[in-house]
Structures are given as C-alpha cells and as structure tokens.
Design an enzyme around this catalytic site. Structure first.
Site, PDB file in Angstrom:
ATOM      1  N   CYS A   1       4.855   4.600  16.623  1.00  0.00           N
ATOM      2  CA  CYS A   1       3.424   4.618  16.302  1.00  0.00           C
ATOM      3  C   CYS A   1       2.791   3.228  16.302  1.00  0.00           C
ATOM      4  O   CYS A   1       1.579   3.098  16.185  1.00  0.00           O
ATOM      5  CB  CYS A   1       3.189   5.293  14.957  1.00  0.00           C
ATOM      6  SG  CYS A   1       3.884   6.941  14.915  1.00  0.00           S
TER       7      CYS A   1
ATOM      8  N   HIS B   1      -3.834   2.020   9.033  1.00  0.00           N
ATOM      9  CA  HIS B   1      -2.994   3.006   9.725  1.00  0.00           C
ATOM     10  C   HIS B   1      -3.412   4.398   9.248  1.00  0.00           C
ATOM     11  O   HIS B   1      -3.468   5.322  10.045  1.00  0.00           O
ATOM     12  CB  HIS B   1      -1.523   2.704   9.428  1.00  0.00           C
ATOM     13  CG  HIS B   1      -0.564   3.523  10.220  1.00  0.00           C
ATOM     14  ND1 HIS B   1      -0.619   3.606  11.596  1.00  0.00           N
ATOM     15  CD2 HIS B   1       0.480   4.312   9.840  1.00  0.00           C
ATOM     16  CE1 HIS B   1       0.353   4.411  12.028  1.00  0.00           C
ATOM     17  NE2 HIS B   1       1.023   4.853  10.986  1.00  0.00           N
TER      18      HIS B   1
ATOM     19  N   HIS C   1      -4.035  11.422  15.151  1.00  0.00           N
ATOM     20  CA  HIS C   1      -3.020  10.380  15.308  1.00  0.00           C
ATOM     21  C   HIS C   1      -2.505  10.418  16.756  1.00  0.00           C
ATOM     22  O   HIS C   1      -1.846  11.370  17.152  1.00  0.00           O
ATOM     23  CB  HIS C   1      -1.883  10.639  14.315  1.00  0.00           C
ATOM     24  CG  HIS C   1      -0.920   9.501  14.167  1.00  0.00           C
ATOM     25  ND1 HIS C   1      -0.724   8.536  15.130  1.00  0.00           N
ATOM     26  CD2 HIS C   1      -0.082   9.172  13.143  1.00  0.00           C
ATOM     27  CE1 HIS C   1       0.193   7.671  14.710  1.00  0.00           C
ATOM     28  NE2 HIS C   1       0.591   8.031  13.511  1.00  0.00           N
TER      29      HIS C   1
END
Lengths: 393, 431
Positions: free
Chosen positions: B175, B315, B354
């Site tokens: 990620c 994030h 995401h």
C-alpha cells in the site's frame, strides 16, 4: 566511497558463498533436470534448482512466528542476509546502527492459485455447482488461508526479513530483474552517501519454478528447448538459456565506517533499457563478470559493450545457476567480488569456440595477482542492461 | 541538488478519468463508493458489498481511443497506462524529453479469475484438478488474467509507449507502492540522475481472490448498515478498508527544465522518508512508531520544521488500528507547541476508497492541488469522532486554508511506511 562489506547467497551451485565459489572455480553447475509438482513440461528439461533439503534448512532460519507468512524464497533471502551480515561482522551491532533494507523480489508467486486448486479438489464429489461449493468452502469452512494475501504480496520478503531482524530503518522494495536489482543497489548507495543510513542490506530472492514463469521465459526465447544439455554462455554452440532460482545478499557501507585494510568498492553503476545500446561512460577493468545468456544474438551484443572496457579476462557464472530473476546482478557482483578478493577468475566450463575471437573469454579458471578491478554486466528478458564497476582498495 | 516540481497530473478513479473530475467531485463532498460484487458471484452471498470501482459504462470518447484498450493487459495496467498518458498530456512535455525520462511505477496483486482457476478441473472425473491440467488448458485462460500477465506489464507498457531510453523501474511496496515510486523518482531528479520522471501506480483488488483474502484477514469492511458510507476514517464506527481501483501518475521534472520549457507547475516535492515497523505482518504498531519515523525522516529530508506543516493527507484507511495509530503518530511528530491542533488532516480514502498499491498517487495529486488552490478536501462520513482520534480531520466539509507545506502518508502491509512532503510552488523563488 561505498564498499561491499559482506556477501551471502543460497544458489543452485552452492548454499553459501564458499560452496558457490568452489563450484565456480571447479566448473560444477547446479543446473539439473527440471522437476516440479505443479507441472510436467515436455518442452523444457533443465532448471537451476535449490535442493529441497537446503530449503528445509533455510526455513529453520525464519522465526517460528513468521513461518506461516513465508515462502521458500523468503527462507533463501533470510539465510543469504544472515550470511552476509556475518561476513561483514556486523550481525551483533545491527541494533546500534541505522540500517536500510532494500529488496528485489522475483518470480511469479501464485500461492492463492495453488490453494484454490486444493479447495477445488475437495469439492469434486458434491452435486452443487463448483463455484457455489468453493464459496461455501472459503466462507463457511474458512478453507482458504487468510495469510495467502500476505504470501502473495510483492513486498513479502522485505516485510518478513525486516520483522525477523526487527529492523526499523529506511526501506525500498523493488520487483525482479536487472532493473529491480539495480534500483535496490542504487537506492542503498544513495542513502549511504547522503548519510541517512550507516549500513545497507540489499538482497533479492525468487524462483521461476512455476508454469507461468517458465512459459513466459520460453515464449520470449530466453530458455532453450528440451534437447539442450546446459547453458553455454559466449559459446558458438549456444542453444539458449536455463531458468533458475535462489537468493543473494550484499552488505554495503561507507569505507570510513569499516574496519580492515582491504575492501571491494562499487565505483559506479549505471543502467540502459536496451541491450543493443551503448553506455556513455567506460573505465578499463581487469575482468568482466558477465551475465551472458547462451543466446547468440544477446551475447554478441554484450561482447560489443565489453570491448569498450578492455578487460584481460571475460567470464560468466550463468552456467552455474541459470537465470536468477531476483538476483541477476547480486549473484554476479558476489562472483566478481570473490574474484577480486581471491585473485582468481572462474572459467566457463564447456566453452566452445567463443563467439568473439578478439575478446579473451576464458574456459579455465585463472589465478592472476594483478587483478584489481571488475566490470559486472548483466541483462535480462526485459532487455535492460546494468553495469557495475568494482575495484579493490 | 535539483529542485523537483510536479508539472503533470493524471488519474483514473471511481470518479472517472482525469484529475479534474476527481478534484471537483471531492471538493463537492462526493463519494464514488458504490454497490459491488465480483463478476463470478450472481447472488448476494459475497460478504463485501461495496467498492469504489471504475465505472466503464460511460468512458469519455477520447479515453476510449487509448491504445491500452486494445492490449491484453489486466485492468489495473490499463488504468495505469491511461493515467500516465493523461499526466503526460496535462504536462505538455515534448516527445524528445519523454525519450530520456525515467518511468517508475507500482502495481499490486495480480487479478485472478475464478473461471481461470476452474480450468484446472479435468474433463475426466478420475483425474484430480491440478496445475498441469490448468496449463493443458492454457489457451483458454483469459489473456487479461493474472495467470497470463507479468507484474512489470504496466511499467513496460508506459516505457515502450514513450520509447524512453531512461530506466523503467517497478516498485513493490504494497500500500506504500506508489508513494515509494514517487519518492524514488523525486530523489533521482534531485540527485541529478534524470530530469524527467513519470511516477505513480495503478491497482485493482476488485476480484474474488484478493477481496476474499482481504475479508478473511479482517482488513476489508463488510459493514452494511451505512450503505455506501461505510468508509469512515476516524469515526468511532469504522470497520475496515473499502477497496477502490484505478491509478494515478505525476510528471516530475527538475525546476530548471520546467522553467526552461515554461511548464505549468502544480507544486514542488521537497521531502521523502520511509521506515519499517519491525512489529507485525498484518497490523501496525499501535504506538505508531513506524509512522513517526517515516514522517520525521521526510521532514528531515525536506529540512523542514514540524511547525511549518499545514496539512496532512493521512493514510486514513478506516481500519480501527490504523486510524488511532496514525493519530498518535501525528500528535507525537507535531507535538511542539501542540502544532497538531493547527494541522488539518484529511483522508481521501473516504471518498474514492483504498487503491492499495496505487493509493498514494491520486492522494498526492489531491495534496498538490490543495497546495496550489488552498482548498482541503473533506474526510467524509465522520458522524461520531473516535475519542482517540481527536484531530481536525476536515470533517465532512471542504475547507479553505492556505497550504504552504503538506505531508502525505502511506503505510503498507508488512510494516512498510512512506511519507512525502509537498510545498506550494513559489513563482518568485527560483533558488
């Protein structure tokens, strides 16, 4: 100045640097008949295998709590890194230093596919539609290992190695191939030069022993048909390449931070996207350690590049391990560093009529006390070529 | 050292093709998370029911002409290639400069199709399903599925398309992937190794295999009571990540080159830091120590004081663990004079999900636009703030704020953290 202070490897021709180097000098290859539980290839016959017994030993180097997330490739990575740290004599001091971790992960990992096939096998007897059964197995019986997503992550080896060693420093995770190795080494050198870290652990590990990789390499003309006996770099009778697997690691430090009197420095590194193009910068080197391919056209193009560096001896170790998708540069850098350290150059066993008469491509191992510098030149199936210049200081 | 500026932006998200539609939609407080299920599932049995997918029913005519659609690439690579082309077009950079540029990308997990996996079942019932059978059937495998794709397909597609003689590099940092790609590109230009980089990433985990794994791991939300408002970073009732798909690319250039060609400059990149948690594979350190180191290293790299930061693009995954750990980390890094109280924190994932390996790319685009236009996009769906998440999250409404310096966080599985710092481009300051 950046120096190589430690090296480690788990390769088909040796499960540590000493055994790998012994194989190199004696011309003993680790390439064998291809064997896999996943497929039965009629077109491909050879592969650079890591013995399963070696892998079993390597797996023991992974802490118990991390084994569920780990693959064979992870075990080679950790083993190679451990050896390299020991070689650099810094394994005990690791926690006191600023350590950067830079990886290059290879191969096509499809652990989820293998697991799905296992589930599909379990569903064979039921009358419900197969997709319904699979969903039932996955969601109601929790038959799918949830950690598969971790195992198939492309930064898996970086994560596991960092956790095994409790590292907290800078990091960079790159994919396989010459560009992946180059990027990991380049990032490490930059971080050291800019003093953001004191020690760089740079490593790669991977396997191409699955039908996806093998077929891809075969279709791109990088691995040979089944009638080949080995890989013959620079040979006029070359028949193509052989795939392989393994892991390798190097430790990089600034010269001023190292204890001792003799080191191998990385003077410069550069990359080209195309094997046919030429580098702009040339420095003479005593030896050229080349990731020659056993593919005539590519090896001839490499010879054209080598000529500019005027090396006394030209050799390769590709015939010992096959193409290592995750460590093409690392393995050749380790071989070149060993050559400089041991003042000897391994020959290419089985070399027949080198494809270039003007270059001194050697078939027998040579001892020469005057060897001071080495060119490492590697290329891969994507066409990228990397150059490293090493020197004894 | 060279100064590095952003001169082109391109994105593909659930909002559509191009950064403009994404930016306008986000400023308006919209969300592109919609009802979703894997192609293979025909009933309601799949537990994950929402995602921010790219809606390809209404592709703009110009985008439909892109050669990526005629390739056999996976959809993540198609989105990435298109995003890169949009960024190139946006930058107005010449073909000549592109030919010496570096391409550096991140692309995540491969796309498995169940129909491909089922090809391992032989017609003869007496033989067990196996890989061998699957590859006997290889001609029937989907060409755009993971089994026939390489992980470096995206970087090679872009590099070949622009015919560059520069390096083509593939980053693999989960990620944090796109953040590391952009960070590496920034450092390469700053060191003078290249003057132009096309950096970013693309990803899609919207397939049965990966979404199943994320669900079983407890990472993906299967919450249903909030409808498409289930991605709620920093809210007390957050329940996990909501996946998006797409890609984002930025054109980075040395300031010298950008000025020479009179390029439009969105913002400047001034800092990049990374760290390892050394904690657990699947969970962040609850004290946020890895995130703290990552932000501190980025600040040091930028030679910036914490008190100078105006905005943090977090994030902010909407997972219970990340959001509290990230909040703690921010409070630690920006503790001097309680500066964290003055910082605005936003979480773009509440609006476009995401994007996993690609996540940082559209998020950095939004961060750069915030610096340029002095507007902060909201963190939507915060109804009741988690008491442990007590910062200014720009809850539910866009904010006008002068943003001189902004920090963007990206944290990956395996404990891999990355932070980037963006600076408002000051036209008067060429030194």
């Amino acid at each position: 100045m950046i120096v190589i202070s430690g090296v480690g490897c788990v390769l088909p021709s040796g499960d540590n640097v000493e055994s790998f180097w012994k194989s190199a000098i004696n011309g003993i290859s680790g390439i064998k008949k291809i064997e896999s539980d996943l497929f039965d290839s009629k077109k491909i016959s050879l592969y650079g295998h890591i013995d399963s017994a070696i892998t079993e030993l390597c797996l023991k180097n992974i802490p118990r709590n991390l084994q569920r997330y780990s693959t064979r490739e992870t075990s080679w990575a950790i083993t190679a890194v451990n050896e390299a740290l020991k070689d650099a004599r810094i394994d005990e001091k690791l926690k006191e230093k600023k350590v950067g971790l830079f990886s290059s992960q290879g191969g096509y990992t499809h652990p989820s596919l293998t697991s799905y096939i296992d589930i599909i096998k379990d569903c064979a007897s039921s009358k419900r539609s197969l997709s319904q059964q699979i969903l039932h197995k996955v969601f109601d019986e929790r038959a799918l290992d949830p950690f598969l997503v971790i195992k198939s992550l492309t930064n898996g080896i970086l994560g596991i190695v960092s956790l095994a060693m409790k590292l907290e420093g800078e990091c960079g995770a790159f994919m396989q191939g010459v560009s992946g190795n180059y990027s990991a080494i380049k990032s490490a050198i930059s971080s050291l030069n800019e003093k953001r870290i004191d020690i760089a652990i740079v490593f790669g590990s991977g396997s191409d022993l699955d039908p996806v990789s093998i077929r891809e390499l075969y279709q791109n003309g990088w691995i040979a048909e089944s009638d080949t006996k080995s890989i013959f770099p620079f040979s006029s009778n070359c028949t193509g390449g052989v795939a392989g697997e393994g892991g390798a690691a190097i430790i990089l430090q600034r010269l001023e931070d190292c204890e001792g009197s003799s080191f191998i420095s990385i003077k410069d590194i550069s990359i080209l996207p195309n094997v046919d193009k030429q580098f702009n910068d040339y420095q003479n080197a005593d030896i050229a350690m080349v990731g020659a391919t056993g593919i005539s056209s590519i090896d001839k193009a490499l010879c054209e590049k080598i000529r500019f560096f005027s090396p006394k001896y030209i050799t390769s170790i590709q015939q010992l391990n096959g193409f290592l998708s995750a460590a093409p540069c690392f393995s050749h850098i380790i071989a070149a560093a060993q050559s400089l350290k041991q003042k000897s150059v391994p020959g290419i066993n089985g070399l027949v009529g080198p494809i270039d008469d003007e270059l001194n491509i050697i078939s027998n191992s040579i001892i020469d006390e005057t060897i001071q510098s080495a060119l490492v030149l590697t290329t891969d199936y994507s066409g990228v070529t990397a150059k490293y210049h090493l020197e004894t200081i | 050292m060279n100064r590095v500026v952003i001169t082109g932006l391109g994105s593909v998200t659930g909002f559509g093709y191009g950064w403009q539609i994404m930016w306008e939609s986000m400023l308006a407080g919209h969300c592109c998370i919609r009802e979703w299920k894997p192609d293979e599932i025909k009933d309601d049995s799949f537990p994950v029911k929402y995602a921010a997918y790219v809606d390809n029913l209404n592709i703009p005519v110009e985008i439909r002409k892109h050669k990526a659609w005629k390739s056999n690439l996976e959809k993540r690579a198609i989105y990435g290639w298109i995003a890169a082309s949009l960024a190139i077009e946006d930058s107005g950079i010449s073909d000549k400069l592109l030919k010496s540029s570096t391409v550096i990308t991140a692309s995540g997990a491969p796309h498995h199709f169940l129909e491909d996996m089922l090809l391992c079942v032989p017609e003869n019932d007496e033989i067990d399903p196996s890989w061998t059978e699957l590859f006997n059937n290889r001609m029937r495998l989907r060409p755009d599925g993971a089994i026939r794709q390489r992980n470096d397909a995206l970087v090679n597609a872009i590099a070949n398309d622009i015919n560059t003689a520069g390096a083509a590099i593939n980053v693999s940092s989960a990620c944090a992937g796109a953040a590391q790609a952009i960070g590496n590109a920034f450092h390469m230009i700053r060191r003078g190794e290249t003057t132009t980089a096309i950096a970013g990433g693309a990803d899609s985990v919207l397939n049965i295999s990966t979404m199943t794994s994320l669900y079983l791991l407890g990472a993906a939300s299967s919450e249903q009571k909030y409808g498409n408002k289930l991605c709620r970073p920093f809210d007390i009732n957050r329940s996990g990540l909501v996946a998006g798909e797409g890609g984002g690319f930025l054109i980075l250039e040395s300031l010298e080159q950008a000025l020479l060609r009179n390029a439009k400059i969105y913002a400047e990149i001034v800092g990049y830091g990374s760290s390892l948690d050394g904690y657990r594979v699947t969970a962040p350190d609850p004290k946020g120590t890895g995130a703290i180191r990552s932000m501190q290293r980025a600040l040091k790299d930028a030679e910036l004081l914490p008190q100078q930061v105006d905005l943090i693009n977090s994030h902010g995954t909407s997972t219970p663990l990340n959001d509290t750990a990230e909040t703690l980390a921010i409070k630690h890094v920006f503790a001097v004079n309680e500066h964290y109280k003055k910082i605005t924190v936003t979480a773009n994932k509440s609006q476009f999900g995401h994007l996993i390996a690609a996540a940082a790319a559209p998020e950095l685009i939004v961060t750069a636009l915030s610096c340029k236009y002095n507007k902060v996009t909201p963190t939507i769906n915060i109804d009741i703030k988690d008491p442990q998440c007590d910062l200014d999250y720009c809850d539910n409404n866009t904010k006008d704020k002068t943003v001189n310096f902004a920090l963007s966080n990206s944290f990956g599985f395996g404990g891999l953290n990355t932070s980037l710092i963006i600076k408002k481009y000051d036209e008067g300051n060429y030194q």
